[in-house]
Motif scaffolding. Structure first.
Motif, PDB file in Angstrom:
ATOM      1  N   ARG A  55       0.807  -1.081  -0.024  1.00 44.18           N
ATOM      2  CA  ARG A  55      -0.096  -0.012   0.110  1.00 44.18           C
ATOM      3  C   ARG A  55       0.817   1.167  -0.185  1.00 44.18           C
ATOM      4  N   GLU A  56       1.827   1.254   1.017  1.00 40.82           N
ATOM      5  CA  GLU A  56       2.655   2.657   0.819  1.00 40.82           C
ATOM      6  C   GLU A  56       3.342   2.645  -0.456  1.00 40.82           C
ATOM      7  N   ALA A  57       3.906   1.606  -0.927  1.00 36.89           N
ATOM      8  CA  ALA A  57       4.420   1.941  -2.237  1.00 36.89           C
ATOM      9  C   ALA A  57       3.500   2.255  -3.462  1.00 36.89           C
ATOM     10  N   LEU A  58       2.360   1.836  -3.591  1.00 39.97           N
ATOM     11  CA  LEU A  58       1.622   2.092  -4.670  1.00 39.97           C
ATOM     12  C   LEU A  58       0.911   3.220  -4.359  1.00 39.97           C
ATOM     13  N   GLU A  59       0.504   3.867  -3.165  1.00 30.63           N
ATOM     14  CA  GLU A  59      -0.046   5.025  -2.905  1.00 30.63           C
ATOM     15  C   GLU A  59       0.803   6.001  -3.138  1.00 30.63           C
ATOM     16  N   GLY A  60       2.073   5.858  -2.533  1.00 31.86           N
ATOM     17  CA  GLY A  60       3.208   6.963  -2.816  1.00 31.86           C
ATOM     18  C   GLY A  60       3.207   7.598  -4.257  1.00 31.86           C
ATOM     19  N   ILE A  61       3.278   6.309  -5.010  1.00 33.08           N
ATOM     20  CA  ILE A  61       3.468   6.473  -6.624  1.00 33.08           C
ATOM     21  C   ILE A  61       2.416   7.299  -6.941  1.00 33.08           C
ATOM     22  N   SER A  62       1.174   6.928  -6.678  1.00 39.44           N
ATOM     23  CA  SER A  62      -0.015   7.561  -7.188  1.00 39.44           C
ATOM     24  C   SER A  62      -0.134   9.171  -6.758  1.00 39.44           C
ATOM     25  N   ALA A  63       0.289   9.302  -5.472  1.00 43.27           N
ATOM     26  CA  ALA A  63       0.328  10.659  -4.948  1.00 43.27           C
ATOM     27  C   ALA A  63       1.460  11.651  -5.864  1.00 43.27           C
ATOM     28  N   ARG A  64       2.402  10.986  -6.105  1.00 42.15           N
ATOM     29  CA  ARG A  64       3.380  11.547  -7.002  1.00 42.15           C
ATOM     30  C   ARG A  64       2.945  11.794  -8.397  1.00 42.15           C
ATOM     31  N   HIS A  65       2.084  10.960  -9.012  1.00 42.57           N
ATOM     32  CA  HIS A  65       1.612  11.361 -10.412  1.00 42.57           C
ATOM     33  C   HIS A  65       0.350  12.245 -10.128  1.00 42.57           C
ATOM     34  N   ALA A  66      -0.452  12.055  -9.076  1.00 36.26           N
ATOM     35  CA  ALA A  66      -1.601  13.110  -9.176  1.00 36.26           C
ATOM     36  C   ALA A  66      -1.225  14.418  -8.872  1.00 36.26           C
ATOM     37  N   ALA A  67       0.060  14.628  -8.478  1.00 35.83           N
ATOM     38  CA  ALA A  67       0.409  16.059  -8.322  1.00 35.83           C
ATOM     39  C   ALA A  67       0.436  17.049  -9.441  1.00 35.83           C
ATOM     40  N   GLU A  68       0.652  16.176 -10.514  1.00 35.44           N
ATOM     41  CA  GLU A  68       0.943  16.665 -11.749  1.00 35.44           C
ATOM     42  C   GLU A  68      -0.233  16.854 -12.582  1.00 35.44           C
ATOM     43  N   ARG A  69      -1.476  15.903 -12.325  1.00 34.60           N
ATOM     44  CA  ARG A  69      -2.514  15.660 -12.967  1.00 34.60           C
ATOM     45  C   ARG A  69      -3.929  16.217 -12.376  1.00 34.60           C
ATOM     46  N   ILE A  70      -4.069  16.510 -11.006  1.00 40.09           N
ATOM     47  CA  ILE A  70      -4.960  16.534 -10.531  1.00 40.09           C
ATOM     48  C   ILE A  70      -5.588  18.303 -10.878  1.00 40.09           C
ATOM     49  N   SER A  71      -6.626  18.515 -11.111  1.00 41.37           N
ATOM     50  CA  SER A  71      -7.009  19.814 -11.437  1.00 41.37           C
ATOM     51  C   SER A  71      -7.226  20.843 -10.512  1.00 41.37           C
ATOM     52  N   ASP A  72      -7.206  21.952 -10.784  1.00 38.10           N
ATOM     53  CA  ASP A  72      -7.350  23.093  -9.748  1.00 38.10           C
ATOM     54  C   ASP A  72      -8.695  23.008  -9.250  1.00 38.10           C
ATOM     55  N   GLU A  73      -9.690  22.631  -9.814  1.00 41.34           N
ATOM     56  CA  GLU A  73     -11.039  22.527  -9.268  1.00 41.34           C
ATOM     57  C   GLU A  73     -11.175  21.533  -8.339  1.00 41.34           C
ATOM     58  N   GLU A  74     -10.486  20.322  -8.395  1.00 44.25           N
ATOM     59  CA  GLU A  74     -10.467  19.271  -7.511  1.00 44.25           C
ATOM     60  C   GLU A  74      -9.823  19.840  -6.239  1.00 44.25           C
ATOM     61  N   LEU A  75      -8.625  20.321  -6.417  1.00 42.79           N
ATOM     62  CA  LEU A  75      -7.905  20.852  -5.156  1.00 42.79           C
ATOM     63  C   LEU A  75      -8.662  21.987  -4.364  1.00 42.79           C
ATOM     64  N   LEU A  76      -9.282  22.835  -5.078  1.00 41.14           N
ATOM     65  CA  LEU A  76     -10.311  23.698  -4.312  1.00 41.14           C
ATOM     66  C   LEU A  76     -11.172  22.931  -3.446  1.00 41.14           C
ATOM     67  N   LYS A  77     -11.749  21.858  -3.940  1.00 36.51           N
ATOM     68  CA  LYS A  77     -12.799  21.296  -3.398  1.00 36.51           C
ATOM     69  C   LYS A  77     -12.067  20.642  -2.101  1.00 36.51           C
ATOM     70  N   MET A  78     -11.007  19.938  -2.303  1.00 38.31           N
ATOM     71  CA  MET A  78     -10.413  19.284  -1.342  1.00 38.31           C
ATOM     72  C   MET A  78     -10.041  20.368  -0.020  1.00 38.31           C
ATOM     73  N   GLU A  79      -9.775  21.320  -0.420  1.00 37.05           N
ATOM     74  CA  GLU A  79      -9.030  22.453   0.565  1.00 37.05           C
ATOM     75  C   GLU A  79     -10.255  22.919   1.295  1.00 37.05           C
ATOM     76  N   ARG A  80     -11.431  23.079   0.831  1.00 41.03           N
ATOM     77  CA  ARG A  80     -12.799  23.348   1.342  1.00 41.03           C
ATOM     78  C   ARG A  80     -13.099  22.386   2.270  1.00 41.03           C
ATOM     79  N   TYR A  81     -13.113  21.138   1.790  1.00 41.57           N
ATOM     80  CA  TYR A  81     -13.461  19.976   2.461  1.00 41.57           C
ATOM     81  C   TYR A  81     -12.634  19.871   3.805  1.00 41.57           C
ATOM     82  N   LEU A  82     -11.236  19.817   3.581  1.00 37.81           N
ATOM     83  CA  LEU A  82     -10.469  19.788   4.747  1.00 37.81           C
ATOM     84  C   LEU A  82     -10.733  20.879   5.867  1.00 37.81           C
ATOM     85  N   ASP A  83     -10.934  22.055   5.285  1.00 38.12           N
ATOM     86  CA  ASP A  83     -11.073  23.185   6.306  1.00 38.12           C
ATOM     87  C   ASP A  83     -12.368  22.764   7.026  1.00 38.12           C
TER      88      ASP A  83
END
Length: 237
Positions: A90-118
């Motif tokens: 899990r650590e290896a695969l989710e780590g790789i996924s997070a690395r790749h997602a940093a390049e691909r995730i949309s600004d819109e989804e990041l804003l939703k994530m920020e609001r959700y965490l807040d």
């Protein structure tokens, strides 16, 4: 009244019994080490012995249950070494996924994530038990933007067992708040488009989750009844 058997009905009832028993195990309604009798399952599921037995043998092949000579069926115990090996994957695969997602995730989804965490901070500080684990939706989002279908396929193979560990860990006092803190760090790395940092903090989060789970199992501090009462459809934490 027990449902009558025909060859076609037996096959379908066997699948129903398999799903029902496995769900009870994954949701901790049947906790590790618990005895399971065929008669209890017959009464609970309102089926005859044949589909129940077929379901149990299938679950035995998948290591969810065990058949002890002259003692009967038991839910398989949680083995610490199995957990450690699974979390390495899990650590290896989710780590790789997070690395790749940093390049691909949309600004819109990041804003939703920020609001959700807040929105969760005050709720977690006031009544942690009433709040869903903050990582549930974030992990799914990262997988969606990882751009690697093969990683998703591999993780799906182990998803059911991870669901059970997720349920156990989420019931630990303070764990949801700690998870929120860790997922904020993951979010900041994603927002900065820093793939190396995203992988690093994701790996730290998985190790933190594993440490909490192992310590609780070793010290026998898991409150299964509490975990059961709080159970929801489980996802990756």
């Amino acid at each position: 009244m027990v449902i009558a058997d025909t060859p076609e009905i037996k096959r379908s009832l066997s699948l129903v019994a398999y799903d029902e028993i496995k769900t009870m195990i994954l949701n901790l309604h049947l906790k590790p080490g618990a005895s399971i009798t065929e008669m209890w399952l017959i009464e609970r599921l309102q089926m005859s012995r044949t589909p129940i037995r077929e379901a149990l043998y299938r679950l035995q092949q998948e290591h969810f249950v065990e058949l002890a000579p002259r003692k009967g069926w038991f839910v398989s115990e949680i083995k610490l070494n199995d957990i450690k090996e699974l979390y390495v994957i899990r650590e290896a695969l989710e780590g790789i996924s997070a690395r790749h997602a940093a390049e691909r995730i949309s600004d819109e989804e990041l804003l939703k994530m920020e609001r959700y965490l807040d929105s969760l901070q005050v709720l977690l500080e006031q009544d942690e038990e009433s709040v869903d684990d903050p990582g549930d939706s974030i992990h799914s989002l990262i997988f969606r933007f990882s751009g690697n279908d093969l990683i998703n396929e591999v993780m799906c193979i182990h998803l059911e067992r991870l669901q059970m560990f997720h349920l156990i860990t989420s019931s630990l006092p303070g764990r949801k708040y700690q998870s929120w803190v860790e997922h904020r760090e993951i979010f900041f790395a994603l927002k900065a488009r820093d793939g190396e940092r995203a992988e690093s903090v994701m790996r730290q989060h998985i190790r933190s989750s594993l440490e909490s789970l192992l310590q609780s199992l070793i010290e026998n501090k898991i409150d299964y009844q509490k975990a059961i009462s709080q159970s929801r459809p489980a996802q990756l934490k």
